[in-house]
Design an enzyme around this catalytic site. Structure first.
Site, mmCIF file in Angstrom:
data_model
loop_
_atom_site.group_PDB
_atom_site.id
_atom_site.type_symbol
_atom_site.label_atom_id
_atom_site.label_comp_id
_atom_site.label_asym_id
_atom_site.label_seq_id
_atom_site.Cartn_x
_atom_site.Cartn_y
_atom_site.Cartn_z
ATOM 1 N N ASP A 1 56.788 48.087 -36.158
ATOM 2 C CA ASP A 1 57.797 47.269 -35.469
ATOM 3 C C ASP A 1 58.987 48.175 -35.113
ATOM 4 O O ASP A 1 59.029 49.350 -35.510
ATOM 5 C CB ASP A 1 58.222 46.158 -36.448
ATOM 6 C CG ASP A 1 59.185 45.145 -35.849
ATOM 7 O OD1 ASP A 1 59.243 45.015 -34.616
ATOM 8 O OD2 ASP A 1 59.879 44.479 -36.647
ATOM 9 N N GLU B 1 61.125 50.648 -30.343
ATOM 10 C CA GLU B 1 61.619 50.857 -28.942
ATOM 11 C C GLU B 1 62.387 52.157 -28.793
ATOM 12 O O GLU B 1 62.336 52.723 -27.693
ATOM 13 C CB GLU B 1 62.487 49.660 -28.533
ATOM 14 C CG GLU B 1 61.723 48.368 -28.369
ATOM 15 C CD GLU B 1 61.247 47.784 -29.696
ATOM 16 O OE1 GLU B 1 61.945 47.996 -30.707
ATOM 17 O OE2 GLU B 1 60.186 47.148 -29.730
ATOM 18 N N ASP C 1 59.748 39.061 -30.035
ATOM 19 C CA ASP C 1 60.392 37.868 -30.587
ATOM 20 C C ASP C 1 60.544 36.763 -29.554
ATOM 21 O O ASP C 1 61.578 36.623 -28.909
ATOM 22 C CB ASP C 1 61.750 38.250 -31.169
ATOM 23 C CG ASP C 1 61.597 39.235 -32.323
ATOM 24 O OD1 ASP C 1 60.478 39.303 -32.895
ATOM 25 O OD2 ASP C 1 62.569 39.922 -32.643
HETATM 26 O O1 MIG Z 1 64.975 42.869 -36.723
HETATM 27 O O2 MIG Z 1 60.503 42.636 -39.580
HETATM 28 O O3 MIG Z 1 59.657 41.429 -33.807
HETATM 29 O O4 MIG Z 1 58.069 40.156 -35.690
HETATM 30 O O5 MIG Z 1 59.197 39.645 -38.204
HETATM 31 C C1 MIG Z 1 63.851 42.060 -36.782
HETATM 32 C C2 MIG Z 1 61.188 41.490 -39.231
HETATM 33 C C3 MIG Z 1 62.686 42.875 -37.237
HETATM 34 C C4 MIG Z 1 61.237 42.010 -35.494
HETATM 35 C C5 MIG Z 1 59.812 41.673 -35.175
HETATM 36 C C6 MIG Z 1 59.392 40.484 -35.989
HETATM 37 C C7 MIG Z 1 59.547 40.783 -37.448
HETATM 38 C C8 MIG Z 1 60.994 41.159 -37.758
HETATM 39 N N1 MIG Z 1 61.390 42.287 -36.919
#
Ligand code: MIG
Length: 819
Positions: free
Chosen positions: A408, A411, A491
């Site tokens: 995750d 980016e 999200d």
């Molecule tokens: O700042 O890991 O898109 O699926 O549950 C949020 C926590 C960080 C973003 C992801 C989301 C995930 C969440 N993450």
């Protein structure tokens, strides 16, 4: 006040004059190079070469040579063979044929034109707007026919057809994105143009912040350009859109065949903790007989949200828990973000610092910024040495039985900064092919941080378990990331509008070479109503990645939370997916070889049908199934278009009656009006499809008990395939697979189903094949397998279907139903 306005006006009008847009110039000289030509203009070099008969690369550089360049997207082994071209120069153009298309470069402004073999223009530089530069920026303008449509570009959150819109490629943590939000998480600078049934593709191989405009600025042209880097693009000549995707994915790589479990239902939330809650979710799934394969652990399994640690308070015996879940046939996938805590004594930090693996500020100090673990450092993923090191960090998780990794925030996302990412002058080091490395700024690398992050993860997992197919899930991506990871659309929200965007976003990703895609079923931000979650679960069952996920602090979102009625419907759709797994797995395997996405817009299967050219509210699930979900909360019935030909209702097996003429589309398709009850989602089968199914299991780990179920829907071009292997290892590459093709043939007096001799040496789980032939008009006179008469067939008048079970055979078999 007056003066300020005047100054502003002067500045505004002066801007175009101040800018130094410089055009490519006229062609001065031509040289022949392998596959094509190299041209010199007054200020630039242009090289146009065919990589294969249907793929042409176009490169520009200021000055009189093209720099050597490495691509993050393009694979080493494309499998292309360059044709020999025979360029011909005339007074005003240079032209060559690749065998499949004609490339012409006009000497005036080095104008590039791609033509079909019958000399129809497919794509051409705009006659009045030459290729231009302004410092490091560049822009290419193409004529834009009024009836052309544009698709692809990754996960863009708008309608399927990108006409009249413009987009920016800059990976963005787009929490709270809405329809039209741009940029979003991924940058896939590849689009497909479709006009009158003929497709072409363009891939701009440039990682910098780039942009695409399909007629937003002018209705005359489409354009693409970038802030910096090389002007290097590829043209793909279809005209079949599947051919375009096949060539694009030959160039940028294809999804490796995933492990079978990843096609099962996946349950997630931010976050399941402590251990007792994880165990409760697992036992609820099993107790309630809701088939499932995966449970996700989000950041609360970690100590202080720090990757590669464990929260011992919540998870005192992590390995034991993973092992116990495995006993229940549930796999664990854990989140692992790319940021590492800037913390003394934290092993990944110490190792990374010692190995010089972190990104740096321009002054040479380590770049530190706040993310989940607090002040964090960031591996320099464009270095192979760093990727290799990062890959080793997964050893403990893998050792404890974790079966997949969820990358995750790549980016990359940074907290407490308005740009949500790193400063543009952050220094990256990049390996140079042939040896050494170069330094560059975040401007060039930003869009491939996620790509190289999952590259490291995929390779790392493979190294740790060479016999096991890795499963990696990523949020950010670039062209080519499909070869490392599945992806989801980030999200989203628990709203009907986000649910409705499931189709255009996932279909666009599929067209962009990304097969293994899904969204957070039920929505991430907020809690869905009961009806919304039920609808979303229905569609989710027919998307490649089927994962229910929600945010921190929202209500429970598992299939059972809204009472038995909703639970029963959701279970039925999850079951439908598990029954369809032989078909779905076959589609994935095909996609791993051809790039054709599993979830497809209608135009991919019916490119010639103008009726369905831009439909993004229905989709094909493989070549056989058409899914037409109810996409809004509105109570009204909604229209469905079935392309020309015959269709069956998937749920009843009955043929869809041909409606009278007002309900026909101009192209001869069928218009229906649907008003499905909450328990129903319209799914149709193309007449001519043969679709393998299996008996219900609760997990892909279970061996189905009973025959392979082959559902035959007679019609023209009747065929189907089943593919099977062990679902886990790479043995299929050594021949340990099973593939069998089926065809059917309909005559007034008979239906014949041919089952070809299977190929491959894998022995699948089924011992028998149970055929169900739909659309039959009554009990048959006789049913024969080869020459042998069969007696134990069954005709069901309600579904007009004939069922008969035959033993498996390594030989070719023919089933004949006579009337
Ligand atoms: O700042 O890991 O898109 O699926 O549950 C949020 C926590 C960080 C973003 C992801 C989301 C995930 C969440 N993450």
């Amino acid at each position: 006040m007056k003066i300020a306005t005047a100054v502003l006006l002067v500045l505004m009008s002066a801007t175009p004059l101040l800018s130094q847009w410089q055009s490519v110039g006229d062609v001065n000289s031509v040289t022949h190079v392998p596959g094509g030509i190299e041209l010199r203009t007054s200020g630039a070099t242009v090289r146009v070469t065919a990589l294969s008969p249907s793929v042409v690369r176009v490169r520009y550089a200021k000055g009189d040579s093209l720099p050597k360049r490495d691509s993050f997207a393009v694979v080493e082994n494309t499998g292309f063979t360059a044709p020999s071209t025979n360029p011909k120069e005339s007074a005003d153009a240079i032209e060559f044929s690749t065998g499949k298309l004609i490339v012409r470069v006009e000497k005036a402004s080095a104008r590039v034109v791609f033509l079909s073999p019958d000399n129809k223009v497919m794509l051409q530089d705009h006659p009045n707007y030459p290729v231009v530069w302004n410092g490091s920026e560049f822009r290419v303008y193409k004529s834009m026919p009024a009836d052309e449509h544009y698709f692809g570009l990754g996960d863009k959150a708008g309608p399927l057809d990108h006409r009249d819109s413009a987009f920016t490629m800059w990976n963005m943590d787009a929490f709270g994105w809405q329809q039209g939000t741009d940029p979003v998480y991924k940058s896939i600078p590849f689009f497909i143009g479709m006009r009158g049934g003929a497709a072409y593709g363009v891939f701009l191989d440039n990682t910098w912040r780039s942009s695409f405009d399909f007629g937003k600025q002018s209705r005359d042209y489409l354009s693409f350009g970038s802030d910096g880097g090389d002007l290097d693009y590829y043209f793909f000549y279809g005209p079949d859109p599947k051919q375009v995707i096949s060539d694009y994915t030959a160039l940028t790589g294809r999804m490796p065949l995933p492990p079978l479990f990843a096609l099962g239902f996946q349950q997630s939330r931010y976050s399941y903790y402590p251990e007792s809650r994880v165990r409760r979710i697992a036992s609820e799934l099993r107790k309630r007989k809701i088939p499932a394969d995966v449970i996700y652990l989000d950041i609360h399994y970690l100590d202080r949200f720090t990757p590669f640690t464990l929260n011992k308070e919540y998870f005192p015996d992590f390995a034991k828990m993973v092992g116990d879940l495995a006993q229940q046939n549930l796999k664990v996938v854990t989140i692992v973000d790319l940021h590492l805590a800037n913390r003394k004594g934290y092993r990944p930090f110490e190792e990374g610092a010692a190995g010089d693996h972190f990104l740096k500020d321009p002054d040479g100090s380590t770049y530190v910024a706040p993310v989940w673990p607090g002040p964090s450092v960031f591996p320099d993923f464009t270095r192979e040495a760093t990727r290799r090191w990062f890959g080793t960090l997964y050893r403990e998780l893998v050792g404890m039985g974790v079966r997949g990794i969820w990358n995750d925030m790549n980016e990359p996302a940074i907290f407490e900064t308005p740009t949500k990412t790193m400063p543009l002058d952050t220094v990256h080091r990049v390996d140079v092919s042939g040896g050494g490395e170069r330094k560059t700024s975040h401007r060039e690398i930003h869009n491939v941080v996620g790509h190289e992050n999952v590259h490291a993860t995929y390779d790392g997992l493979l190294k740790l378990q060479p016999d096991s197919r890795p499963f990696v899930l990523t949020r950010a991506a670039f062209a080519g990331s499909q070869r490392y990871a599945a992806t989801w659309t980030g999200d989203n929200q628990a709203t009907w509008s986000h649910y409705g965007m499931t189709l255009p976003t996932l279909l666009s990703l599929g067209l962009s070479g990304y097969t293994f895609v899904g969204n957070d079923v039920g929505g991430f931000d907020g809690s869905p109503t009961a009806d919304l979650l039920t609808r979303w679960m229905q569609v989710g069952a027919f998307t490649p990645l089927f994962r229910n996920h929600t945010a921190f602090g929202t209500r429970d979102q598992e299939p059972w939370v809204h009472g038995p009625e909703h639970e029963a419907i959701r279970r039925r759709f999850i079951e439908a997916r598990y029954r369809l797994l032989p078909y779905i797995y076959t589609l994935f395997e095909e996609s791993s070889r051809t790039g054709t996405p599993v979830m497809r817009p209608l135009f991919l299967e019916f490119p010639k049908e103008q009726d369905v050219a831009t439909i993004g509210t229905q989709f094909m699930f493989g070549p056989g199934l058409l899914v037409a979900p109810k996409l809004t909360e509105m109570l009204d019935p909604y229209p469905i278009v079935l392309p020309k030909g015959d269709w069956y209702d998937y749920w009843t097996g009955l043929r869809v009656e041909h409606p009278a003429s007002p309900a026909r589309t101009p192209g001869g398709g069928t218009r229906l009006t649907a008003e499905p009850s909450l328990g129903e989602m319209p799914v149709f089968v193309r007449a001519g499809a043969i679709i393998p199914h299996q008996p219900l299991v609760q997990s892909t780990e279970e061996t189905p008990n009973g025959p392979l179920e082959l559902r035959v829907y007679p019609g023209s071009n009747c065929n189907g395939t089943v593919y099977a292997d062990d679902g886990k290892s790479f043995e299929y590459r050594k021949g340990q697979f099973f593939r069998q093709r089926f065809t059917c043939d309909l005559t007034p007096k008979s239906i014949q189903v041919d089952m070809s001799a299977p190929t491959g040496s894998f022995v699948p789980w089924w011992k028998q094949v149970a055929l169900t032939i739909y659309g039959t008009q009554g009990a048959p006179k006789e049913v024969k397998l080869g020459t042998r008469l069969l007696s134990d067939w069954k005709y069901d008048p309600a579904s007009k279907s004939l069922s008969v079970t035959v033993p498996v055979s390594r030989e070719k078999m023919e089933l004949t139903v006579g009337y």
